[in-house]
Design a protein around this motif. Structure first.
Motif, PDB file in Angstrom:
ATOM      1  N   ALA A 115     -55.352 -60.311 -54.667  1.00 44.28           N
ATOM      2  CA  ALA A 115     -54.493 -59.157 -54.947  1.00 44.28           C
ATOM      3  C   ALA A 115     -55.053 -57.899 -54.294  1.00 44.28           C
ATOM      4  O   ALA A 115     -54.300 -57.095 -53.721  1.00 44.28           O
ATOM      5  N   ILE A 116     -56.377 -57.733 -54.359  1.00 46.96           N
ATOM      6  CA  ILE A 116     -57.021 -56.554 -53.755  1.00 46.96           C
ATOM      7  C   ILE A 116     -56.891 -56.598 -52.237  1.00 46.96           C
ATOM      8  O   ILE A 116     -56.552 -55.589 -51.595  1.00 46.96           O
ATOM      9  N   VAL A 117     -57.149 -57.773 -51.650  1.00 47.27           N
ATOM     10  CA  VAL A 117     -57.062 -57.923 -50.187  1.00 47.27           C
ATOM     11  C   VAL A 117     -55.640 -57.633 -49.711  1.00 47.27           C
ATOM     12  O   VAL A 117     -55.429 -56.915 -48.721  1.00 47.27           O
ATOM     13  N   PHE A 118     -54.653 -58.173 -50.434  1.00 47.90           N
ATOM     14  CA  PHE A 118     -53.252 -57.945 -50.064  1.00 47.90           C
ATOM     15  C   PHE A 118     -52.894 -56.464 -50.158  1.00 47.90           C
ATOM     16  O   PHE A 118     -52.214 -55.917 -49.282  1.00 47.90           O
ATOM     17  N   SER A 119     -53.379 -55.800 -51.207  1.00 49.21           N
ATOM     18  CA  SER A 119     -53.093 -54.367 -51.397  1.00 49.21           C
ATOM     19  C   SER A 119     -53.730 -53.533 -50.291  1.00 49.21           C
ATOM     20  O   SER A 119     -53.112 -52.588 -49.783  1.00 49.21           O
ATOM     21  N   VAL A 120     -54.969 -53.876 -49.933  1.00 45.55           N
ATOM     22  CA  VAL A 120     -55.654 -53.139 -48.862  1.00 45.55           C
ATOM     23  C   VAL A 120     -54.901 -53.298 -47.547  1.00 45.55           C
ATOM     24  O   VAL A 120     -54.707 -52.324 -46.802  1.00 45.55           O
ATOM     25  N   PHE A 121     -54.456 -54.522 -47.270  1.00 49.26           N
ATOM     26  CA  PHE A 121     -53.716 -54.765 -46.030  1.00 49.26           C
ATOM     27  C   PHE A 121     -52.402 -53.980 -45.999  1.00 49.26           C
ATOM     28  O   PHE A 121     -52.083 -53.299 -45.020  1.00 49.26           O
ATOM     29  N   LEU A 122     -51.667 -54.074 -47.116  1.00 53.02           N
ATOM     30  CA  LEU A 122     -50.325 -53.498 -47.160  1.00 53.02           C
ATOM     31  C   LEU A 122     -50.334 -51.973 -47.208  1.00 53.02           C
ATOM     32  O   LEU A 122     -49.556 -51.309 -46.513  1.00 53.02           O
ATOM     33  N   PHE A 123     -51.241 -51.411 -48.022  1.00 51.22           N
ATOM     34  CA  PHE A 123     -51.183 -49.971 -48.298  1.00 51.22           C
ATOM     35  C   PHE A 123     -52.269 -49.149 -47.606  1.00 51.22           C
ATOM     36  O   PHE A 123     -52.287 -47.921 -47.734  1.00 51.22           O
ATOM     37  N   PHE A 124     -53.166 -49.810 -46.884  1.00 55.55           N
ATOM     38  CA  PHE A 124     -54.199 -49.068 -46.159  1.00 55.55           C
ATOM     39  C   PHE A 124     -54.249 -49.445 -44.680  1.00 55.55           C
ATOM     40  O   PHE A 124     -54.178 -48.574 -43.816  1.00 55.55           O
ATOM     41  N   MET A 125     -54.339 -50.733 -44.388  1.00 57.45           N
ATOM     42  CA  MET A 125     -54.484 -51.144 -42.988  1.00 57.45           C
ATOM     43  C   MET A 125     -53.231 -50.821 -42.172  1.00 57.45           C
ATOM     44  O   MET A 125     -53.326 -50.313 -41.056  1.00 57.45           O
ATOM     45  N   ILE A 126     -52.058 -51.127 -42.740  1.00 56.51           N
ATOM     46  CA  ILE A 126     -50.809 -50.843 -42.015  1.00 56.51           C
ATOM     47  C   ILE A 126     -50.596 -49.332 -41.823  1.00 56.51           C
ATOM     48  O   ILE A 126     -50.356 -48.873 -40.698  1.00 56.51           O
ATOM     49  N   PRO A 127     -50.685 -48.509 -42.894  1.00 60.52           N
ATOM     50  CA  PRO A 127     -50.498 -47.059 -42.696  1.00 60.52           C
ATOM     51  C   PRO A 127     -51.524 -46.434 -41.759  1.00 60.52           C
ATOM     52  O   PRO A 127     -51.182 -45.548 -40.962  1.00 60.52           O
ATOM     53  N   GLU A 128     -52.790 -46.870 -41.868  1.00 60.35           N
ATOM     54  CA  GLU A 128     -53.805 -46.289 -40.986  1.00 60.35           C
ATOM     55  C   GLU A 128     -53.625 -46.744 -39.542  1.00 60.35           C
ATOM     56  O   GLU A 128     -53.964 -46.017 -38.610  1.00 60.35           O
ATOM     57  N   SER A 148     -49.077 -40.805 -42.201  1.00 58.55           N
ATOM     58  CA  SER A 148     -49.693 -42.027 -42.719  1.00 58.55           C
ATOM     59  C   SER A 148     -49.431 -42.153 -44.219  1.00 58.55           C
ATOM     60  O   SER A 148     -49.193 -43.246 -44.730  1.00 58.55           O
ATOM     61  N   GLY A 149     -49.466 -41.012 -44.921  1.00 63.55           N
ATOM     62  CA  GLY A 149     -49.152 -41.018 -46.348  1.00 63.55           C
ATOM     63  C   GLY A 149     -47.704 -41.383 -46.596  1.00 63.55           C
ATOM     64  O   GLY A 149     -47.382 -42.137 -47.527  1.00 63.55           O
ATOM     65  N   LEU A 150     -46.816 -40.863 -45.752  1.00 62.96           N
ATOM     66  CA  LEU A 150     -45.391 -41.176 -45.883  1.00 62.96           C
ATOM     67  C   LEU A 150     -45.139 -42.660 -45.617  1.00 62.96           C
ATOM     68  O   LEU A 150     -44.366 -43.301 -46.333  1.00 62.96           O
ATOM     69  N   VAL A 151     -45.820 -43.200 -44.612  1.00 66.88           N
ATOM     70  CA  VAL A 151     -45.693 -44.633 -44.323  1.00 66.88           C
ATOM     71  C   VAL A 151     -46.152 -45.453 -45.515  1.00 66.88           C
ATOM     72  O   VAL A 151     -45.532 -46.451 -45.892  1.00 66.88           O
ATOM     73  N   ARG A 152     -47.245 -45.021 -46.153  1.00 65.00           N
ATOM     74  CA  ARG A 152     -47.779 -45.726 -47.334  1.00 65.00           C
ATOM     75  C   ARG A 152     -46.721 -45.768 -48.452  1.00 65.00           C
ATOM     76  O   ARG A 152     -46.524 -46.805 -49.087  1.00 65.00           O
ATOM     77  N   ILE A 153     -46.061 -44.643 -48.688  1.00 67.64           N
ATOM     78  CA  ILE A 153     -45.043 -44.586 -49.741  1.00 67.64           C
ATOM     79  C   ILE A 153     -43.817 -45.430 -49.354  1.00 67.64           C
ATOM     80  O   ILE A 153     -43.241 -46.132 -50.194  1.00 67.64           O
TER      81      ILE A 153
END
Length: 344
Positions: A115-128, A148-153
């Protein structure tokens, strides 16, 4: 007579609801045979962790503990629902022997890590990654961080919208709505009945969905002010992850402040989070509200005085049987654990 209300937290689970009160945790799920399966776990009577009393730090602790508890609750509710347990893989058995932990704990740990790995990929790696593309295109630092923040949301909203089409997820979102309506009914000193609860909103200011939006919004501000702004993708990613405890601590205090405030500014600031809940809650049916009411009653008053099965679960026919002081009229009613019925 008006009762003194306490903050009740909750969580939708597969075909049911979990409620958490100062007394304990109540879970109620409805099986295909229409029985409501109920469990109760009393809160341990121990001195409150002093760190949980310190503003900002308590937010980090609560955020981490809720993640772990959420996965445990989902696992337990699946067991209560009667889902067939999968045979552990050879890797899980090897890990169990190597770590000296039970297979159940190993499986739970793996689920948490994934769950943590998926969250990091989805909400950090992609936006960054999107941020680095914008930076290479010559955009200013502030524009890059805001984008990048807008992409995250947008990723968050897109993910919530996409999964809502799955039937199981849609039903879970309906139970999420039932949880909110029941909490509102309790907070407004109304009798806990499905009909009374149905009249309330499914959008609640203390919802985890609102918390997530606050986290994402605060992260935009902090990442822009103190995050790494160089050209290294890896360092950007690491700096954002390192700041997450600070983001969680600040966001928790904001959520608590907004949830209990009646001011106009608080209502304005709560508005986006409430609207986001339109994606994660759906209008429940009356039988779903029954489950939510049972979970709330059990969390506050403990299990009904009925026979338990080997796992400590109680089986009810309707929500009224979970009310404090309910007396089962016949011995047959209180012994509602016919094995052929339970195992359906």
């Amino acid at each position: 007579m008006e009762r003194k209300c306490v903050d009740i937290g909750g969580q939708a689970v597969m075909e049911g609801v979990m409620m958490k009160s100062p007394k304990g945790i109540g879970i109620a799920v409805r099986r295909p045979n229409n029985k409501i399966v109920v469990s109760f776990q009393e809160n341990p009577q121990k001195t409150e962790n002093k760190w949980k009393q310190i503003p900002f730090i308590r937010g980090v602790i609560n955020f981490a503990s809720m993640m772990v508890m959420g996965i445990k609750i989902l696992d337990k509710s699946s067991n209560m629902l009667g889902n067939i347990e999968e045979t552990p893989s050879k890797f899980e058995i090897w890990l169990s022997k190597t770590l000296g932990k039970s297979v159940d704990k190993v499986v739970l740990g793996i689920a948490l890590v994934l769950a943590i790995v998926f969250s990091v990929f989805l909400f950090f790696m992609i936006p960054e990654g999107a941020a680095m593309l914008l930076r290479s295109a010559g955009m200013s630092r502030i524009v890059v961080d805001l984008c990048s923040g807008l992409v995250r949301i947008l990723v968050l909203m897109g993910y919530m919208y996409a999964i809502s089409f799955a039937n199981d997820v849609k039903r879970t979102f309906m139970y999420h709505g039932a949880e909110h309506k029941t909490v509102y009914c309790y907070e407004n000193n109304q009798e806990l009945t499905p009909e009374n609860a149905q009249q309330f909103s499914r959008l609640h200011p203390r919802c985890g969905t609102s918390f997530i939006l606050i986290v994402f919004t605060i992260s935009i501000v902090l990442f822009t002010l103190v995050g790494y702004h160089g050209s290294s993708y890896l360092l950007r990613l690491i700096s954002r992850l390192a700041l997450m405890p600070v983001v969680a601590g600040v966001s928790y205090e904001i959520l608590k402040g907004l949830a209990h405030s009646t001011g106009k500014l608080a209502k304005i600031l709560r508005y986006p989070g409430l609207k986001l809940q339109l994606l994660t809650t759906k209008e429940p049916t009356l039988d779903m509200l029954e489950c939510a009411i049972v979970a709330m009653n059990v969390s506050m008053h403990g299990l009904p005085n009925a026979k338990k099965d080997a796992q400590g679960y109680v089986y009810l026919d309707n929500y009224k049987q979970s009310e404090p002081g309910y007396v089962f009229e016949t011995s047959e009613e209180s012994q509602n654990l016919d094995n052929s019925d339970i195992n359906e």
